[in-house]
Design an enzyme around this catalytic site. Structure first.
Site, PDB file in Angstrom:
ATOM      1  N   HIS A 146       1.896  10.038  -2.952  1.00 39.11           N
ATOM      2  CA  HIS A 146       1.885   8.981  -3.969  1.00 39.11           C
ATOM      3  C   HIS A 146       1.249   7.721  -3.391  1.00 39.11           C
ATOM      4  CE1 HIS A 146       3.129   6.570  -7.371  1.00 39.11           C
ATOM      5  NE2 HIS A 146       3.686   5.705  -6.546  1.00 39.11           N
ATOM      6  N   GLY A 161       3.685   2.248  -0.878  1.00 38.95           N
ATOM      7  CA  GLY A 161       4.704   1.205  -0.943  1.00 38.95           C
ATOM      8  C   GLY A 161       5.743   1.503  -2.001  1.00 38.95           C
ATOM      9  N   LYS A 167       0.724  -1.818  -6.416  1.00 43.21           N
ATOM     10  CA  LYS A 167      -0.314  -1.042  -5.712  1.00 43.21           C
ATOM     11  C   LYS A 167      -1.550  -0.859  -6.579  1.00 43.21           C
ATOM     12  CE  LYS A 167       2.504   2.388  -4.948  1.00 43.21           C
ATOM     13  NZ  LYS A 167       3.785   1.793  -5.380  1.00 43.21           N
ATOM     14  N   ASP A 185      -2.148   7.038  -8.020  1.00 48.12           N
ATOM     15  CA  ASP A 185      -0.850   7.639  -8.290  1.00 48.12           C
ATOM     16  C   ASP A 185      -0.620   8.916  -7.484  1.00 48.12           C
ATOM     17  OD1 ASP A 185       1.684   7.630  -9.557  1.00 48.12           O
ATOM     18  OD2 ASP A 185       0.994   9.251 -10.853  1.00 48.12           O
ATOM     19  N   ARG A 252       7.345  -7.599  14.260  1.00 48.39           N
ATOM     20  CA  ARG A 252       6.309  -8.522  13.782  1.00 48.39           C
ATOM     21  C   ARG A 252       4.975  -8.254  14.468  1.00 48.39           C
ATOM     22  NH1 ARG A 252       6.533 -15.179  13.711  1.00 48.39           N
ATOM     23  NH2 ARG A 252       4.363 -15.485  13.054  1.00 48.39           N
TER      24      ARG A 252
END
Length: 318
Positions: A146, A161, A167, A185, A252
């Protein structure tokens, strides 16, 4: 999942025009197929086709000039034995290449054992290359993922995500910036060799992008032919996350590049935090440019670490 079915008649029809071959023996074996165990154990299509070799069963055996010479340039007893041994290989198909004529004993053997045999004027090396490419794709491991798969600056990028992070809207903005859509998709990915993942769009969704509030958009009709791609090699995964997810699950500044396993192949991955006001399209393009540098051997993070090390050494020495 790896498909394991392709019959002799399907193979013949697929290359009737490109290879201009004829079906010369074993016409009654049109449903003969590759051995399923051999297909599952094959590393790629290269393992399923090759020159005549008695130690590699269950593959398409190619008979060129040298192979035919080996079969016929011997005593009658040896010729008969060599041809009979082909049956024990259980090939799905035999292919005569290099404009070779099949010995009568070989034709008779194919009819008795119901082994399809095709004949072509093309060179044996060309036939092997063509069939290996076809079988590599046909029998490739595959998965549907996906996300939005795009060509961004020449790199195949899958945008993934959580639901509701935009998206498809991001994909639309990237298209408006000159990049190309492969699939939205649902994306079909295939491992065509040990290190390469190729992705394409399911036929049902070709050229379509769904944007909430607008509906389905035909990207090819709106932006033109250059805005869509048929397929791309997957080189980067861009994963969109919310702020709390980023702080909880990701460093990070990771020391090692992130990767995600796709069909057994590690694919580079970057994580981008979605917050109101951030220009995500610019960040994605920056991530792609940085990945291109990494693929060329330029690692900005490692260069920074080395620069920092030299600065520390100079400070300690002063």
């Amino acid at each position: 999942m790896k498909p394991n079915v392709v019959s002799a008649d399907v193979l013949f029809e697929a290359f009737r025009s490109p290879l201009k071959w004829e079906w010369v023996a074993g016409l009654g074996a049109s449903e003969r197929r590759f051995d399923e165990v051999a297909v599952r154990s094959a590393r790629s299509g290269a393992d399923l086709v090759g020159y005549l070799n008695y130690i590699h069963p269950y593959r398409v055996q190619i008979l060129g000039e040298r192979e035919i010479a080996y079969l016929v340039n011997a005593t009658p007893e040896d010729c008969k034995r060599r041809i009979a041994r082909i049956v024990t290989l259980e090939p799905p198909v035999l292919v005569l290449a290099d404009s070779q004529m099949a010995p009568d004993a070989l034709l008779s053997m194919c009819e008795r054992a119901q082994i399809p045999m095709f004949a072509t004027h093309e060179s044996s090396a060309f036939v092997i290359d063509v069939l290996r490419a076809y079988l590599s794709k046909h029998f490739a491991d595959r998965i549907t993922m996906h996300g939005v798969f795009m060509d961004i600056l020449g790199l195949g990028v899958l945008i993934t995500g959580e639901s509701g992070l935009g998206k498809s809207e991001l994909g639309l903005e990237l298209i408006s910036r000159g990049n190309g859509l492969v699939a939205d998709d649902a994306v079909d990915f295939f491992r065509i060799n040990q290190t390469t993942i190729e992705g394409k769009c399911p036929d049902l969704l070709q050229n379509l992008l769904e944007v909430r509030g607008i509906g389905l958009l035909d990207i090819r009709a709106i932006f033109g032919e250059t805005a869509v791609r048929r397929k791309m090699r997957l080189r980067l995964i861009v994963h969109l996350v919310r702020k709390e997810t980023l702080e909880r699950e990701y460093e990070r500044l990771p020391y090692e590049p992130l990767t995600q396993d796709v069909l057994g192949v590690p694919v580079l991955k970057v994580v981008i935090q979605v917050v109101a006001g951030r220009n995500i399209a610019v960040l994605v393009e920056a991530a792609v440019r940085n990945t291109i540098l990494n693929l060329r051997g330029i690692d900005t993070y490692q260069e920074f670490v080395e620069r920092h090390r030299r600065a520390m050494e100079q400070r300690d020495g002063s």
